[in-house]
Design an enzyme around this catalytic site. Sequence first.
Site, PDB file in Angstrom:
ATOM      1  N   ASN A   7      38.945  45.175  37.536  1.00 54.62           N
ATOM      2  CA  ASN A   7      38.562  46.352  38.321  1.00 54.62           C
ATOM      3  C   ASN A   7      39.322  46.252  39.640  1.00 54.62           C
ATOM      4  OD1 ASN A   7      37.358  48.073  40.248  1.00 54.62           O
ATOM      5  ND2 ASN A   7      35.444  48.140  39.088  1.00 54.62           N
ATOM      6  N   GLU A  34      38.563  51.583  37.655  1.00 53.90           N
ATOM      7  CA  GLU A  34      38.555  52.210  38.989  1.00 53.90           C
ATOM      8  C   GLU A  34      39.971  52.441  39.529  1.00 53.90           C
ATOM      9  OE1 GLU A  34      35.242  52.356  41.787  1.00 53.90           O
ATOM     10  OE2 GLU A  34      34.900  50.266  41.248  1.00 53.90           O
ATOM     11  N   ASP A 149      34.444  46.369  33.400  1.00 55.79           N
ATOM     12  CA  ASP A 149      33.387  46.175  34.394  1.00 55.79           C
ATOM     13  C   ASP A 149      32.115  46.757  33.808  1.00 55.79           C
ATOM     14  OD1 ASP A 149      31.614  46.206  36.465  1.00 55.79           O
ATOM     15  OD2 ASP A 149      32.884  47.335  37.854  1.00 55.79           O
ATOM     16  N   ASN A 151      29.046  46.210  34.886  1.00 60.99           N
ATOM     17  CA  ASN A 151      28.017  46.400  35.911  1.00 60.99           C
ATOM     18  C   ASN A 151      26.658  45.854  35.480  1.00 60.99           C
ATOM     19  OD1 ASN A 151      28.932  47.421  38.476  1.00 60.99           O
ATOM     20  ND2 ASN A 151      29.585  49.278  37.416  1.00 60.99           N
ATOM     21  N   ASP A 220      32.208  41.348  34.907  1.00 59.88           N
ATOM     22  CA  ASP A 220      33.442  41.744  34.204  1.00 59.88           C
ATOM     23  C   ASP A 220      33.563  40.869  32.961  1.00 59.88           C
ATOM     24  OD1 ASP A 220      34.859  43.615  36.315  1.00 59.88           O
ATOM     25  OD2 ASP A 220      33.976  41.924  37.397  1.00 59.88           O
ATOM     26  N   ASP A 249      37.411  43.939  45.235  1.00 63.11           N
ATOM     27  CA  ASP A 249      36.181  43.124  45.260  1.00 63.11           C
ATOM     28  C   ASP A 249      35.933  42.439  43.906  1.00 63.11           C
ATOM     29  OD1 ASP A 249      35.732  45.741  44.354  1.00 63.11           O
ATOM     30  OD2 ASP A 249      33.799  45.963  45.364  1.00 63.11           O
ATOM     31  N   HIS A 250      36.751  42.751  42.903  1.00 60.11           N
ATOM     32  CA  HIS A 250      36.686  42.061  41.602  1.00 60.11           C
ATOM     33  C   HIS A 250      37.931  41.201  41.407  1.00 60.11           C
ATOM     34  CE1 HIS A 250      33.537  44.765  39.705  1.00 60.11           C
ATOM     35  NE2 HIS A 250      33.920  45.510  40.736  1.00 60.11           N
TER      36      HIS A 250
END
Length: 260
Positions: A7, A34, A149, A151, A220, A249-250
């Site tokens: 991501n 994303e 991802d 989540n 992930d 951030d991933h």
Amino acid sequence: MRIVTWNVNSLKARLGRVEAWIQAVQPDVLCIQETKMTEEAFPHEAFTALGYESAHNGEGRWNGVAIISKVGLDDVRAGFLDGRSDPDPDARILWATCGGVRVATCYVPNGREVGHDHYHYKLDWLTRLHDDLGANTNPETDPIAIVGDFNVAPDDRDIWSAAALEGLTHVTPPERQAIERLIDLGLVDVFRQKYDQPGLFSWWDYRGGAFYKKHGMRIDLVLASASLATKMDFVVVDRNERKGEKPSDHAPVVADFLVA
DNA sequence: ATGGTCGATCCTCGA
């Protein structure tokens, strides 16, 4: 075959890092989430220059998923396959066959808050993914990699603190059960096939110094069909990619399989 | 020092 999920939190903001990382790590298939860009804005030429084909399911400001491959990119399909009268309003899933493996890149809805409309959308989304997998693939026999991802942190080893996250999205029983139902179709969370220990994450909030405090989650995932999972050679989270100038951030999750 | 993010976009929202 080296399959990666990452991501990138805006491909426009991350393109330089993604290009450098591809050159260093040489994935065969890179699944991105994303992208946050329109179809027109997608930098197909940048990937062509590195020797890759690319396919994108994008919408603009938010969401957007892509598959970048140097081992073929065939039978590309965007969105759910269920033909329901309410197609997914967001660009969150893209399928392709790469080097004989049926691949899906997934950006599962965040859910926002437990009980929120978006939380119910998330659970419905995971049910639709489950049903599409059951209806359009055979995880018992075919090489399949469902990555992205999700989540959802599959269990408490995958979060920094069960107490701090109690009652929040990503850890609730319905979300975890939705992941278990996917796995029950005949998939393997290949990271957990290799590592048992807690505290190994793929995402850390930008806020509050979460990365240096080791406050993260493993959300992930690389879910491989059983026949592909038996050929897994290595898997790792490239947490170095969470460091330095303008990281996502991933971090990327890299999985190697002993298949041609 | 009692906060501390980032990205895309319309100056707020989503993560």
